[in-house]
Design an enzyme around this catalytic site. Structure first.
Site, mmCIF file in Angstrom:
data_model
loop_
_atom_site.group_PDB
_atom_site.id
_atom_site.type_symbol
_atom_site.label_atom_id
_atom_site.label_comp_id
_atom_site.label_asym_id
_atom_site.label_seq_id
_atom_site.Cartn_x
_atom_site.Cartn_y
_atom_site.Cartn_z
ATOM 1 N N VAL A 85 0.837 -1.201 0.000
ATOM 2 C CA VAL A 85 0.000 0.000 0.000
ATOM 3 C C VAL A 85 0.873 1.252 0.000
ATOM 4 C CG1 VAL A 85 -1.741 1.314 1.261
ATOM 5 C CG2 VAL A 85 -1.936 -1.174 1.100
ATOM 6 N N LYS A 131 -13.989 -4.874 9.396
ATOM 7 C CA LYS A 131 -14.533 -3.796 8.563
ATOM 8 C C LYS A 131 -15.982 -3.483 8.935
ATOM 9 C CE LYS A 131 -11.433 -5.323 4.897
ATOM 10 N NZ LYS A 131 -11.322 -6.083 3.640
ATOM 11 N N VAL A 151 -11.648 0.130 4.820
ATOM 12 C CA VAL A 151 -12.779 -0.706 4.418
ATOM 13 C C VAL A 151 -12.930 -0.654 2.905
ATOM 14 C CG1 VAL A 151 -15.257 -1.111 4.636
ATOM 15 C CG2 VAL A 151 -13.972 -0.254 6.595
#
Length: 414
Positions: free
Chosen positions: A11, A195, A122
């Site tokens: 990421v 989530k 999420v």
């Protein structure tokens, strides 16, 4: 704006790549640029072009405006976030496990005008946090049903569509990088549960931990279950479900049989989707990539943009107008569908195909069926052509004695 990254995994690399790739867009929209000036790593990364440190104090003592926590884990990540907030820095995270347990503690630490962003926690790049928190913020949420884990959705899709066993589908997911070497949190439902607790806080204001809700994974699903589902027009999805009924909120994550014609049934492979029902908009669907470096980075950058001073941002989105040119209508290229009624006589099809060929339009498919009064309906689809070409062909076709009435044109988008 200066940024410090905690971690330099998939990421974080995506964030760095997207900042570089979209630097002109960011500058045009917000009048500022983003600079990564420090990266915290436990051990040096050879592919990291930024200044690195393994001492978190260096991050705290730096002049960075924002700390992006992209390491994962809970305890150490929480300690880093806590210290960064105490230093007055803005913080962004993609860490759903951390938020599942510490979101309310973090909320209570925030100082006035201090920003904490977690859009990427999420559904990856799908902006569901901002949808619930901002776009639908005045509405009452009746229920939320989501496919929030791409790994489990990939496995179930392959079992249903290709008849793969659970074991083979899981192995395939690992080979493609959708599943970790240890996929436990994905297949046992806990990743989706993390989530769901975040969404439930936004929608219903409940302080619930994953252990408090019903969580069932997909590891017991077999091909026999899909045999039954097919016989009764069901498909099987791992759904995260939140429902309000009066003063009660129901939260659960479990494999669910849903009608194969339902909108969530058609969410395949590693994609995520969240179906939200509220008392104003009704049903609305939010769909997209739930994982991936660049996709999740998109959500991280959306939080970064919130921090940039946008008081002078223009109403229509750009501080500095980019130089873009409108494509001339005649130069628009697409595929076309034509429906025309013609006389049912020899040579008509030859004339039509000749007209198309003379205008350098290639026919992809051609069908015909009888119509009334010695006529036939001709259906044509083309390969790529432009508006100038198709307009000329239409004019020439309309001038032919064998063409009856109007010609219907529909553009094809693929």
């Amino acid at each position: 704006m200066k940024i410090a990254l905690l971690g330099y995994g998939t990421v974080a690399r995506g964030v760095a790549a997207l900042i570089e790739k979209n630097s002109d867009i960011i500058k045009n929209r917000f009048g500022d640029k983003l600079d990564i000036n420090l990266v915290y790593v436990k051990s040096k990364k050879d592919d990291c072009p930024y200044t690195q440190t393994s001492n978190f104090e260096d991050i705290l003592n730096s002049d960075c405006d924002v700390v992006c926590e992209l390491m994962g884990g809970t305890t150490f990540a929480y300690e880093c976030i806590k210290k960064a907030l105490e230093k007055g820095k803005h913080v962004i995270t993609a860490n759903k496990a951390l938020l599942a347990y510490y979101r309310y503690d973090i909320e209570n630490m925030l100082k006035p005008n201090q920003y904490f962003g977690y859009e990427a926690s999420v559904a990856g790049g799908v902006p569901i946090i901002k949808i619930i928190k901002e776009g639908l913020s005045a509405n009452k949420f009746i229920n939320i049903k989501g496919i929030l884990n791409g790994t489990s959705n990939y496995i179930l899709t392959k079992m249903q569509n290709e008849g793969l066993s659970y074991e083979i589908a899981l192995k395939q997911a690992q080979e493609l990088g959708y599943a970790e070497a240890d996929p436990t949190l994905d297949i046992n439902g806990m990743d989706a549960a993390h989530k769901l607790t975040i969404l439930a806080s936004l929608a219903y204001g409940v302080n619930i931990k994953p252990e408090d809700i019903l969580v069932q994974g997909i590891d017991k699903i077999s091909n026999d279950d899909f045999y039954f589902a097919k016989e009764f027009d069901y498909c099987i999805k791992l759904l995260a479900i939140a429902k309000q009924d009066g003063d009660n909120v129901e939260l659960r994550v479990n494999p669910t049989m849903i009608d194969k014609g339902s909108i969530l049934a058609n969410v395949s492979n590693s994609m995520n989707a969240i179906l939200v029902k509220d008392n104003a908009l009704g049903d609305s669907l939010y769909y997209g990539a739930g994982a991936g470096g660049i996709q999740t980075a998109s959500a991280v950058l959306s939080d970064l943009m919130e921090i940039v001073d946008i008081k002078n941002r223009k109403m229509l989105g750009y501080k500095t107008c980019p130089r873009l040119n409108l494509v001339n209508i005649d130069e628009i290229c697409t595929k076309y569908y034509l429906r025309l009624i013609v006389d049912d006589k020899i040579g008509v099809l030859k004339e039509i195909t000749s007209l198309m060929s003379n205008n350098e339009i290639s026919i992809d498919s051609l069908m015909q069926r009888p119509s009334k009064n010695q006529s036939r309906v001709i259906f044509i689809t083309t390969h790529m052509a432009n508006e100038k070409q198709i307009k000329k062909v239409l004019q020439e076709l309309k001038s032919q004695d064998f063409v009856k009435g109007d010609i219907n044109l529909i553009r094809i988008e693929e």
